[in-house]
Design a protein around this motif. Sequence first.
Motif, mmCIF file in Angstrom:
data_model
loop_
_atom_site.group_PDB
_atom_site.id
_atom_site.type_symbol
_atom_site.label_atom_id
_atom_site.label_comp_id
_atom_site.label_asym_id
_atom_site.label_seq_id
_atom_site.Cartn_x
_atom_site.Cartn_y
_atom_site.Cartn_z
ATOM 1 N N SER A 135 0.811 -1.215 0.000
ATOM 2 C CA SER A 135 0.000 0.000 0.000
ATOM 3 C C SER A 135 0.841 1.261 0.000
ATOM 4 C CB SER A 135 -0.936 0.001 1.216
ATOM 5 O OG SER A 135 -1.858 -1.064 1.135
ATOM 6 N N VAL A 136 2.028 1.198 0.595
ATOM 7 C CA VAL A 136 2.880 2.390 0.645
ATOM 8 C C VAL A 136 3.919 2.389 -0.468
ATOM 9 C CG1 VAL A 136 2.522 2.684 3.117
ATOM 10 C CG2 VAL A 136 4.486 1.336 2.319
ATOM 11 N N GLY A 137 3.837 1.404 -1.366
ATOM 12 C CA GLY A 137 4.760 1.357 -2.488
ATOM 13 C C GLY A 137 6.157 0.935 -2.125
ATOM 14 N N ALA A 138 6.317 0.296 -0.960
ATOM 15 C CA ALA A 138 7.633 -0.169 -0.536
ATOM 16 C C ALA A 138 7.939 -1.534 -1.138
ATOM 17 C CB ALA A 138 7.708 -0.243 0.988
ATOM 18 N N GLU A 139 9.211 -1.897 -1.125
ATOM 19 C CA GLU A 139 9.620 -3.233 -1.545
ATOM 20 C C GLU A 139 9.575 -4.160 -0.332
ATOM 21 O OE1 GLU A 139 13.575 -5.713 -2.979
ATOM 22 O OE2 GLU A 139 13.591 -3.514 -3.066
ATOM 23 N N PRO A 140 8.725 -5.173 -0.342
ATOM 24 C CA PRO A 140 8.717 -6.107 0.783
ATOM 25 C C PRO A 140 9.885 -7.077 0.655
ATOM 26 C CG PRO A 140 7.100 -6.784 -0.841
ATOM 27 C CD PRO A 140 7.710 -5.511 -1.358
ATOM 28 N N VAL A 141 10.586 -7.282 1.732
ATOM 29 C CA VAL A 141 11.669 -8.263 1.778
ATOM 30 C C VAL A 141 11.296 -9.302 2.822
ATOM 31 C CG1 VAL A 141 14.115 -8.667 2.301
ATOM 32 C CG2 VAL A 141 13.429 -6.649 0.980
ATOM 33 N N PHE A 142 11.115 -10.543 2.371
ATOM 34 C CA PHE A 142 10.649 -11.628 3.233
ATOM 35 C C PHE A 142 11.857 -12.405 3.740
ATOM 36 C CE2 PHE A 142 7.352 -10.642 0.148
ATOM 37 C CZ PHE A 142 6.267 -10.418 0.985
ATOM 38 N N VAL A 143 12.045 -12.396 5.047
ATOM 39 C CA VAL A 143 13.244 -12.960 5.659
ATOM 40 C C VAL A 143 12.867 -14.237 6.390
ATOM 41 C CG1 VAL A 143 15.157 -12.509 7.244
ATOM 42 C CG2 VAL A 143 14.202 -10.639 5.877
ATOM 43 N N PRO A 144 13.492 -15.375 6.046
ATOM 44 C CA PRO A 144 13.087 -16.650 6.640
ATOM 45 C C PRO A 144 13.158 -16.638 8.166
ATOM 46 C CG PRO A 144 14.582 -17.003 4.800
ATOM 47 C CD PRO A 144 14.560 -15.520 5.061
ATOM 48 N N ALA A 145 12.084 -17.153 8.778
ATOM 49 C CA ALA A 145 12.044 -17.364 10.229
ATOM 50 C C ALA A 145 11.859 -18.863 10.422
ATOM 51 C CB ALA A 145 10.913 -16.566 10.859
ATOM 52 N N THR A 146 12.957 -19.576 10.387
ATOM 53 C CA THR A 146 12.952 -21.034 10.346
ATOM 54 C C THR A 146 13.602 -21.615 11.590
ATOM 55 O OG1 THR A 146 15.078 -21.140 9.208
ATOM 56 C CG2 THR A 146 13.114 -20.945 7.825
ATOM 57 N N GLU A 147 13.625 -22.927 11.655
ATOM 58 C CA GLU A 147 14.266 -23.595 12.786
ATOM 59 C C GLU A 147 15.722 -23.164 12.914
ATOM 60 O OE1 GLU A 147 14.715 -28.112 14.641
ATOM 61 O OE2 GLU A 147 13.918 -27.817 12.616
ATOM 62 N N ASP A 148 16.396 -22.935 11.783
ATOM 63 C CA ASP A 148 17.805 -22.541 11.815
ATOM 64 C C ASP A 148 18.016 -21.191 12.481
ATOM 65 O OD1 ASP A 148 18.482 -24.870 10.508
ATOM 66 O OD2 ASP A 148 18.577 -23.944 8.520
ATOM 67 N N THR A 149 17.003 -20.327 12.462
ATOM 68 C CA THR A 149 17.128 -18.994 13.067
ATOM 69 C C THR A 149 16.291 -18.868 14.343
ATOM 70 O OG1 THR A 149 15.315 -18.070 11.732
ATOM 71 C CG2 THR A 149 17.533 -17.966 10.799
ATOM 72 N N GLY A 150 15.900 -20.008 14.935
ATOM 73 C CA GLY A 150 15.061 -19.961 16.128
ATOM 74 C C GLY A 150 13.649 -19.511 15.837
ATOM 75 N N HIS A 151 13.205 -19.657 14.586
ATOM 76 C CA HIS A 151 11.868 -19.254 14.128
ATOM 77 C C HIS A 151 11.620 -17.761 14.310
ATOM 78 C CE1 HIS A 151 10.478 -23.185 12.955
ATOM 79 N NE2 HIS A 151 10.909 -23.692 14.083
ATOM 80 N N LEU A 152 12.693 -16.973 14.304
ATOM 81 C CA LEU A 152 12.615 -15.518 14.265
ATOM 82 C C LEU A 152 13.520 -15.046 13.131
ATOM 83 C CD1 LEU A 152 12.912 -14.792 18.094
ATOM 84 C CD2 LEU A 152 10.850 -14.494 16.702
ATOM 85 N N PRO A 153 13.192 -13.961 12.463
ATOM 86 C CA PRO A 153 13.995 -13.535 11.310
ATOM 87 C C PRO A 153 15.348 -12.973 11.732
ATOM 88 C CG PRO A 153 12.326 -11.905 11.799
ATOM 89 C CD PRO A 153 12.041 -13.072 12.703
ATOM 90 N N ASP A 154 16.376 -13.299 10.980
ATOM 91 C CA ASP A 154 17.718 -12.776 11.212
ATOM 92 C C ASP A 154 17.926 -11.587 10.279
ATOM 93 O OD1 ASP A 154 20.348 -12.270 11.733
ATOM 94 O OD2 ASP A 154 21.131 -14.115 10.822
ATOM 95 N N TYR A 155 17.417 -10.433 10.689
ATOM 96 C CA TYR A 155 17.516 -9.258 9.831
ATOM 97 C C TYR A 155 18.965 -8.795 9.656
ATOM 98 C CZ TYR A 155 12.404 -8.783 10.058
ATOM 99 O OH TYR A 155 11.052 -8.997 9.939
ATOM 100 N N ALA A 156 19.803 -9.084 10.622
ATOM 101 C CA ALA A 156 21.202 -8.664 10.529
ATOM 102 C C ALA A 156 21.942 -9.369 9.402
ATOM 103 C CB ALA A 156 21.919 -8.911 11.851
ATOM 104 N N SER A 157 21.373 -10.477 8.897
ATOM 105 C CA SER A 157 22.035 -11.213 7.814
ATOM 106 C C SER A 157 21.832 -10.550 6.460
ATOM 107 C CB SER A 157 21.498 -12.644 7.758
ATOM 108 O OG SER A 157 20.131 -12.661 7.359
#
Length: 391
Positions: A135-157
Amino acid sequence: MFPERFSNLPAYAFPRLRSLLDAHAPGGPVTHMTIGEPKHAFPAWITDIIAQNAQDFGRYPPNDGTPELLQAIADWLHRRYGVTQPVDQIMALNGTREGLYNAAMALCSEAKDGQRPVVLTPNPFYQVYAVAAASVGAEPVFVPATEDTGHLPDYASLPAATLDRTAIAYICSPANPQGAVASRDYWEALIALAEKHDFQIFADECYSEIYRDTPPVGALQVARDMGADPERVLIFHSLSKRSNLPGLRSGFVAGGPESLRRIRQLRSYAGAPLPLPLQRVAEKVWADEAHVTENRALYVEKFDMADRILGNVPGYRPPQAGFFLWLPVEDGEAAALRLWTETGVRVLPGAYLSRETEAGNPGKSYIRVALVAPKDETQRGLSTLRDCLYA
C-alpha cells in the motif's frame, strides 16, 4: 484500472483453505483447528458494562481513545513492563490489524536514501504486513524465520544496502505461527541494527500474555533500557487473545511522540474509532489481571497436553508462547487435505502463511494448528491428528 502494486498478492489464507478443502466431504466429525479465534470465556461482567453505557452508541467516540482508556493502558504498560508511557503517546485501535496497517501508511517514507524504501517482514508472517508494504509502495523483503534462526527472522544477515533502504521492520513476538519468543538479546541486537541503519521496528506483541512460564520481554521495554531513539520502536497490543475478546476489536499502539502524532493525524481522516461503550469495556479489561491469569492457565494445560500427545513426533517443537502448534509434515497442503478427508480435522497449511522466495517457501513443510477450542475438543483433535499423520 486497478493498482498494480496489489496484483502479486496471494489469496488470503482462509479463502485458499476453503478452496482446498470444501469440495471434499469431511471424513469424520468436524473439528476446527485453523483460525486463531479464542474460545475461552471472557469475563461475565463485560456485558453489564456494555448495557450500562449503551446510550453512548448514540455519540461519536473520541478518535484516540477516552482519557480513562489511555490511562488504563498506560497503567498496564507500567505494571507489565515497567515502562512509563505518556498517554499522548498511546492510541486506541480498532484491533491491532488496523494499527499494523495504518502505522505503515502514516510513517513509511516515500524514499529512503533516494531509493524505493524496504519493509522487512518475517517469513512466515501475518498477512497484513505484506499488504501494508504494498500500500505504501515499498519493496517487501521476506526474511526466513525457520528452525535454523530460532523461528525468528535474522535481519542482521541482510546486505547493508538493503538495510540502508529499510524504513520499517515488522516482528511478531511471541511469533505467529511458530510460538517463538524474542529474547532480550534478540531485541537489543535488532534495536541496535535499527539505530545503525535508521529504520523503525513495528513490534506485534498481541500474543504477549499467553506463555508457559516466563513473561516475554517487550520491545519498548528493551528500547527504553537501551536509551534508543524514542521513535525507534512502536508496539501493538490487543485484547483479542489476552482477554478472549476478538469481537471487541480493541487494541492499542504506543511509541514515540512524533510517530503517534502522525498516526493520530491519519486516524482523524481515515480511521475507525472504537464505539464508546466498547471503550468503556476496554478500560476495565486492561485494568483486570485475574481473568488473564485464568486464561493463561487454560492454555498451559493445552500446551502440556500437546507435549504428551505429540512429544514423540519427529521435529515437534513445544511452543514457548501464543496458542498455535507449528507441526512438521512432508507437505502442508497434502497433510491438511488428508486430515480433512480422513478425519474431519481442519488445519491450515503453513505455505498459506508464507511467501515463496528464491530460498523456497519456509511454511511448505508445516501445518498450523490452533489450540483455542475447549480442552476436551482440543485433546480429541490432537489425538486424531497424530494417529492420522504420524502413526
